[in-house]
Enzyme design. Sequence first.
Site, PDB file in Angstrom:
ATOM      1  N   LYS A 182       0.920  -1.246   0.026  1.00 47.49           N
ATOM      2  CA  LYS A 182      -0.204  -0.019  -0.149  1.00 47.49           C
ATOM      3  C   LYS A 182       0.900   1.399   0.009  1.00 47.49           C
ATOM      4  O   LYS A 182       0.535   2.144  -0.778  1.00 47.49           O
ATOM      5  CB  LYS A 182      -1.039  -0.012   1.325  1.00 47.49           C
ATOM      6  N   ARG A 187      -9.754   1.051   8.088  1.00 49.87           N
ATOM      7  CA  ARG A 187      -9.359  -0.369   8.359  1.00 49.87           C
ATOM      8  C   ARG A 187     -10.257  -1.183   9.279  1.00 49.87           C
ATOM      9  O   ARG A 187     -10.222  -2.293   9.464  1.00 49.87           O
ATOM     10  CB  ARG A 187      -7.921  -0.272   9.569  1.00 49.87           C
ATOM     11  N   ARG A 211      12.042  -5.701   5.299  1.00 47.25           N
ATOM     12  CA  ARG A 211      11.781  -4.283   4.931  1.00 47.25           C
ATOM     13  C   ARG A 211      12.643  -3.439   6.110  1.00 47.25           C
ATOM     14  O   ARG A 211      12.729  -3.913   7.324  1.00 47.25           O
ATOM     15  CB  ARG A 211      10.488  -3.948   5.611  1.00 47.25           C
ATOM     16  N   ARG A 232      11.451  -2.040  11.695  1.00 49.64           N
ATOM     17  CA  ARG A 232      10.034  -1.603  12.499  1.00 49.64           C
ATOM     18  C   ARG A 232       9.850  -2.659  13.562  1.00 49.64           C
ATOM     19  O   ARG A 232       9.869  -3.748  13.300  1.00 49.64           O
ATOM     20  CB  ARG A 232       8.893  -1.507  11.476  1.00 49.64           C
ATOM     21  N   ARG A 244      -0.709  -9.189  12.962  1.00 49.98           N
ATOM     22  CA  ARG A 244      -1.275  -8.214  12.285  1.00 49.98           C
ATOM     23  C   ARG A 244      -2.276  -8.877  10.955  1.00 49.98           C
ATOM     24  O   ARG A 244      -3.324  -8.108  10.811  1.00 49.98           O
ATOM     25  CB  ARG A 244      -0.224  -7.172  11.687  1.00 49.98           C
TER      26      ARG A 244
HETATM   27  P1  AP5 Z   1       4.854  -1.440   2.016  1.00 51.03           P
HETATM   28  O1  AP5 Z   1       4.688  -0.728   0.725  1.00 51.03           O
HETATM   29  O2  AP5 Z   1       5.607  -0.826   2.992  1.00 51.03           O
HETATM   30  O3  AP5 Z   1       3.493  -2.225   2.369  1.00 51.03           O
HETATM   31  P2  AP5 Z   1       2.329  -1.617   3.064  1.00 51.03           P
HETATM   32  O4  AP5 Z   1       1.207  -2.576   2.755  1.00 51.03           O
HETATM   33  O5  AP5 Z   1       2.128  -0.136   3.257  1.00 51.03           O
HETATM   34  O6  AP5 Z   1       2.893  -2.394   4.642  1.00 51.03           O
HETATM   35  P3  AP5 Z   1       2.587  -1.778   6.097  1.00 51.03           P
HETATM   36  O7  AP5 Z   1       3.287  -2.729   6.879  1.00 51.03           O
HETATM   37  O8  AP5 Z   1       3.311  -0.340   6.326  1.00 51.03           O
HETATM   38  O9  AP5 Z   1       0.973  -1.762   6.296  1.00 51.03           O
HETATM   39  P4  AP5 Z   1       0.317  -1.986   7.616  1.00 51.03           P
HETATM   40  O10 AP5 Z   1      -0.887  -1.703   6.880  1.00 51.03           O
HETATM   41  O11 AP5 Z   1       0.610  -3.163   8.417  1.00 51.03           O
HETATM   42  O12 AP5 Z   1       1.078  -0.743   8.551  1.00 51.03           O
HETATM   43  P5  AP5 Z   1       0.629   0.724   8.842  1.00 51.03           P
HETATM   44  O13 AP5 Z   1       1.971   1.615   8.741  1.00 51.03           O
HETATM   45  O14 AP5 Z   1      -0.225   1.281   7.801  1.00 51.03           O
HETATM   46  O15 AP5 Z   1       5.586  -2.762   1.579  1.00 51.03           O
HETATM   47  C1  AP5 Z   1       6.243  -3.773   2.368  1.00 51.03           C
HETATM   48  C2  AP5 Z   1       7.717  -4.254   2.208  1.00 51.03           C
HETATM   49  O16 AP5 Z   1       7.672  -4.951   1.025  1.00 51.03           O
HETATM   50  C3  AP5 Z   1       8.726  -2.862   1.794  1.00 51.03           C
HETATM   51  O17 AP5 Z   1       9.979  -3.272   2.421  1.00 51.03           O
HETATM   52  C4  AP5 Z   1       8.599  -2.899   0.291  1.00 51.03           C
HETATM   53  O18 AP5 Z   1       9.786  -2.319  -0.104  1.00 51.03           O
HETATM   54  C5  AP5 Z   1       8.395  -4.175  -0.099  1.00 51.03           C
HETATM   55  N1  AP5 Z   1       7.707  -4.508  -1.406  1.00 51.03           N
HETATM   56  C6  AP5 Z   1       6.535  -3.666  -1.601  1.00 51.03           C
HETATM   57  N2  AP5 Z   1       5.972  -4.343  -2.984  1.00 51.03           N
HETATM   58  C7  AP5 Z   1       6.824  -5.056  -3.182  1.00 51.03           C
HETATM   59  C8  AP5 Z   1       7.050  -6.132  -4.346  1.00 51.03           C
HETATM   60  N3  AP5 Z   1       5.836  -6.027  -5.392  1.00 51.03           N
HETATM   61  N4  AP5 Z   1       7.828  -7.077  -4.257  1.00 51.03           N
HETATM   62  C9  AP5 Z   1       8.737  -7.102  -3.660  1.00 51.03           C
HETATM   63  N5  AP5 Z   1       8.616  -5.992  -2.562  1.00 51.03           N
HETATM   64  C10 AP5 Z   1       7.739  -5.301  -2.370  1.00 51.03           C
HETATM   65  O19 AP5 Z   1       0.104   0.522  10.370  1.00 51.03           O
HETATM   66  C11 AP5 Z   1       0.992   0.240  11.349  1.00 51.03           C
HETATM   67  C12 AP5 Z   1       0.159  -0.083  12.560  1.00 51.03           C
HETATM   68  O20 AP5 Z   1      -0.601   1.196  12.891  1.00 51.03           O
HETATM   69  C13 AP5 Z   1      -1.177  -0.932  12.515  1.00 51.03           C
HETATM   70  O21 AP5 Z   1      -0.673  -2.314  12.810  1.00 51.03           O
HETATM   71  C14 AP5 Z   1      -2.134  -0.336  13.659  1.00 51.03           C
HETATM   72  O22 AP5 Z   1      -1.638  -0.545  14.811  1.00 51.03           O
HETATM   73  C15 AP5 Z   1      -1.820   1.329  13.449  1.00 51.03           C
HETATM   74  N6  AP5 Z   1      -2.760   1.844  12.446  1.00 51.03           N
HETATM   75  C16 AP5 Z   1      -2.337   2.480  11.306  1.00 51.03           C
HETATM   76  N7  AP5 Z   1      -3.620   2.780  10.743  1.00 51.03           N
HETATM   77  C17 AP5 Z   1      -4.659   2.407  11.419  1.00 51.03           C
HETATM   78  C18 AP5 Z   1      -5.953   2.492  11.371  1.00 51.03           C
HETATM   79  N8  AP5 Z   1      -6.404   3.226  10.159  1.00 51.03           N
HETATM   80  N9  AP5 Z   1      -6.853   2.427  12.178  1.00 51.03           N
HETATM   81  C19 AP5 Z   1      -6.018   1.445  13.534  1.00 51.03           C
HETATM   82  N10 AP5 Z   1      -4.775   1.356  13.575  1.00 51.03           N
HETATM   83  C20 AP5 Z   1      -3.784   1.828  12.648  1.00 51.03           C
END
Ligand code: AP5
Length: 216
Positions: free
Chosen positions: A13, A88, A127, A160, A171
Amino acid sequence: MRLIMLGAPGAGKGTHALLLSKEYNIPQISTGDILRSHIKNETDLGKKAKKYMDKGLLVPDELVVEIVKKRIQEEDCKEGFILDGFPRTIPQAEALDKALEELAIALDKVVNIDVPDEVIIKRMAGRRVCSNCGASYHIENKKPLKENICDECGSELKQREDDKEETVRKRLQVYEEQTKPLIEYYEKRGILLTIEGDGSVEEIGNKIKNTLEVSK
Ligand code: AP5
């Protein structure tokens, strides 16, 4: 263009929200990044959020909804925005609907990136994120120019806290239970675009761009 990026943790994402943000010249709004910056600055919100995030759990809806409601009303969101990691839960999606209705604006599309769990676990293990600016890298797929150093600001890269395998599995479970129902929610609206997300960043990026163009 007003978009939501949907998908499991590590589905890509953030990677694709950033690329689309440059392509369409609209801001990427990542609730995860906003919460992590609160944690770094040790705000009250950050202290509350940390307890949930470190365990792989979602932060309570009311906290994140307020963040997003304020953010989408800022000047740079006038021409559109990309929500990355929000909504979410169904209550978050309903709160977003209400906020958008009050602002008399509507969502264009929801991009759902679908990636198998095993691929996700491998991606998360590799990552690395910048300890200063939050830029994201991967030890195999998106290497920084200098090992373990951010290309953008020269700071050290770290894993992270919530990318440890056990927390990633939690997660993924939370995603299945609380976030996956949003697929049906937006499918019923006719604005969901599902992209198979197992492939290179370039391949997936092209698929997303082409699908968005065709569906205009
Ligand atoms: P990346 O693009 O970083 O993936 P992502 O889907 O953004 O993953 P996140 O872990 O950031 O998502 P998340 O939803 O769990 O975390 P968030 O920060 O939102 O890609 C991942 C890795 O793969 C990278 O190293 C990238 O380079 C690599 N990659 C990507 N595409 C690739 C490909 N095609 N091929 C190879 N490699 C690839 O949330 C964190 C925490 O915050 C949550 O757990 C929760 O506690 C809280 N939180 C955030 N938003 C909310 C909400 N709306 N409500 C409640 N709690 C929330």
